[in-house]
Write an enzyme that holds these catalytic residues in place. Structure first.
Site, mmCIF file in Angstrom:
data_model
loop_
_atom_site.group_PDB
_atom_site.id
_atom_site.type_symbol
_atom_site.label_atom_id
_atom_site.label_comp_id
_atom_site.label_asym_id
_atom_site.label_seq_id
_atom_site.Cartn_x
_atom_site.Cartn_y
_atom_site.Cartn_z
ATOM 1 N N HIS A 147 16.399 -7.908 1.732
ATOM 2 C CA HIS A 147 17.758 -7.388 2.246
ATOM 3 C C HIS A 147 17.931 -8.185 3.643
ATOM 4 O O HIS A 147 16.951 -8.610 4.411
ATOM 5 C CB HIS A 147 17.534 -6.033 2.631
ATOM 6 C CG HIS A 147 18.951 -5.426 3.110
ATOM 7 N ND1 HIS A 147 19.827 -4.992 2.505
ATOM 8 C CD2 HIS A 147 18.933 -5.098 4.580
ATOM 9 C CE1 HIS A 147 20.844 -4.626 3.034
ATOM 10 N NE2 HIS A 147 20.344 -4.456 4.328
ATOM 11 N N MET A 188 22.937 -5.873 -7.512
ATOM 12 C CA MET A 188 23.706 -4.872 -6.942
ATOM 13 C C MET A 188 23.695 -3.480 -7.583
ATOM 14 O O MET A 188 24.853 -2.886 -7.486
ATOM 15 C CB MET A 188 25.165 -5.410 -6.874
ATOM 16 C CG MET A 188 25.383 -6.983 -6.399
ATOM 17 S SD MET A 188 25.107 -6.829 -4.534
ATOM 18 C CE MET A 188 26.147 -6.090 -3.750
ATOM 19 N N GLY A 204 22.310 -16.370 -6.852
ATOM 20 C CA GLY A 204 21.026 -16.923 -7.121
ATOM 21 C C GLY A 204 20.035 -17.659 -6.322
ATOM 22 O O GLY A 204 19.393 -18.445 -6.815
ATOM 23 N N SER A 205 20.624 -17.708 -5.181
ATOM 24 C CA SER A 205 19.824 -18.854 -4.102
ATOM 25 C C SER A 205 18.404 -18.374 -4.212
ATOM 26 O O SER A 205 17.354 -19.056 -3.707
ATOM 27 C CB SER A 205 20.554 -19.172 -2.807
ATOM 28 O OG SER A 205 20.545 -17.989 -1.905
ATOM 29 N N ASN A 206 18.286 -17.113 -4.034
ATOM 30 C CA ASN A 206 16.728 -16.526 -3.682
ATOM 31 C C ASN A 206 15.920 -16.649 -4.870
ATOM 32 O O ASN A 206 14.903 -16.983 -4.968
ATOM 33 C CB ASN A 206 16.650 -15.103 -3.343
ATOM 34 C CG ASN A 206 16.971 -14.798 -1.941
ATOM 35 O OD1 ASN A 206 16.129 -15.083 -1.226
ATOM 36 N ND2 ASN A 206 18.244 -14.348 -1.301
ATOM 37 N N LEU A 209 21.239 0.148 -7.796
ATOM 38 C CA LEU A 209 19.917 0.923 -7.519
ATOM 39 C C LEU A 209 18.959 0.848 -8.701
ATOM 40 O O LEU A 209 19.526 1.216 -9.793
ATOM 41 C CB LEU A 209 20.419 2.123 -7.055
ATOM 42 C CG LEU A 209 20.658 2.438 -5.506
ATOM 43 C CD1 LEU A 209 21.369 3.805 -5.402
ATOM 44 C CD2 LEU A 209 20.137 1.932 -4.670
HETATM 45 C C1 GRF Z 1 20.820 -12.066 -0.253
HETATM 46 O O1 GRF Z 1 21.474 -12.167 1.345
HETATM 47 C C2 GRF Z 1 19.914 -10.984 -0.438
HETATM 48 O O2 GRF Z 1 19.225 -10.757 0.889
HETATM 49 C C3 GRF Z 1 20.915 -9.728 -0.735
HETATM 50 O O3 GRF Z 1 21.951 -10.442 -1.598
HETATM 51 C C4 GRF Z 1 21.993 -11.922 -1.293
HETATM 52 C C5 GRF Z 1 21.783 -12.720 -2.628
HETATM 53 O O4 GRF Z 1 22.125 -13.923 -2.474
HETATM 54 N N1 GRF Z 1 20.063 -8.683 -1.310
HETATM 55 P P1 GRF Z 1 21.439 -14.967 -3.507
HETATM 56 O O5 GRF Z 1 22.315 -14.464 -4.648
HETATM 57 O O6 GRF Z 1 19.945 -14.768 -3.730
HETATM 58 O O7 GRF Z 1 22.117 -16.303 -2.976
#
Ligand code: GRF
Length: 205
Positions: free
Chosen positions: A109, A90, A12-14, A92
């Site tokens: 991505h 994870m 969940g860092s994004n 589609l």
């Molecule tokens: C990130 O590298 C994103 O680009 C990919 O999965 C990872 C998710 O990381 N799709 P986080 O859970 O957001 O830390």
């Protein structure tokens, strides 16, 4: 104010970067809902800490992907969601989700697409021996990391890099690129027309 939903399966860092950015002045968006398909996802804990509405939906509890996504769509519609951001999700997106939110689903991505789609993109880049990699924010279609590209950020690949050091360097750029892309969409400066990404003057530099 654009209402954003985030779908996340893991750390969940994004999601956290989007949540932090949404609270800055003039971001143009707020996160109205976080949904995870994994009960132990770090993203759920972050949402709890930040008091963002959140929900765990287990796909195993549904007879089909269509039924799972019908439930997702009903939560999104109820929350007035205008844009869905996949962030380490994870799965589609299936027809039900894509049809309910045409041109309103984006993904991030960790490679410069169209190179290295799918799993372990950073490892694929290292194994191939590229000297530059990065991240891509794109609109989602029915393929794996194949939708129209909104923006990309590059990083060098160093001879000394491991998967972990390269992933960290890319992640820093992900945390900048994703909020930037959402703000561009929220302000109407970027949108989708068919498969063409429309960029207005003063949109992307
Ligand atoms: C990130 O590298 C994103 O680009 C990919 O999965 C990872 C998710 O990381 N799709 P986080 O859970 O957001 O830390």
């Amino acid at each position: 104010m654009l209402k954003l939903a985030v779908l996340a399966s893991g750390r969940g860092s994004n999601f956290k970067a989007l949540a932090d950015a949404s609270r800055r002045e003039n971001s143009g968006f707020e996160i109205a809902l976080l949904v995870s398909d994994h009960s132990d996802a770090g993203a759920l804990d972050i949402a709890e800490q930040l008091s963002i509405p959140h929900l765990h939906l287990d796909p195993e509890h549904f007879a089909s992907r269509r039924e799972f996504e019908t439930e997702l769509v009903s939560h999104f519609s109820h929350a007035g969601i205008g844009l869905i951001a996949l962030a380490g999700y994870m799965r589609l997106a299936g027809k039900t989700l894509l049809r309910a939110f045409p041109g309103r689903i984006i993904n991030i991505h960790p490679s410069l697409l169209p190179s290295f789609p799918g799993l372990e993109a950073q490892k694929q880049a290292l194994n191939y021996g590229v000297r530059v990699s990065g991240c891509t924010v794109h609109f989602v279609d029915s393929g794996m990391d194949t939708g129209p590209i909104i923006l990309q950020r590059s990083v060098p690949v160093l001879c000394s890099d491991t998967v972990s050091s390269l992933s960290e360097r890319i992640l820093v750029e992900e945390h900048r690129a994703y909020p930037e892309a959402v703000s561009l969409i929220a302000s109407g400066r970027v949108g989708l027309n068919g498969r063409t990404v429309m960029i207005q003057k003063e949109g992307l530099k």
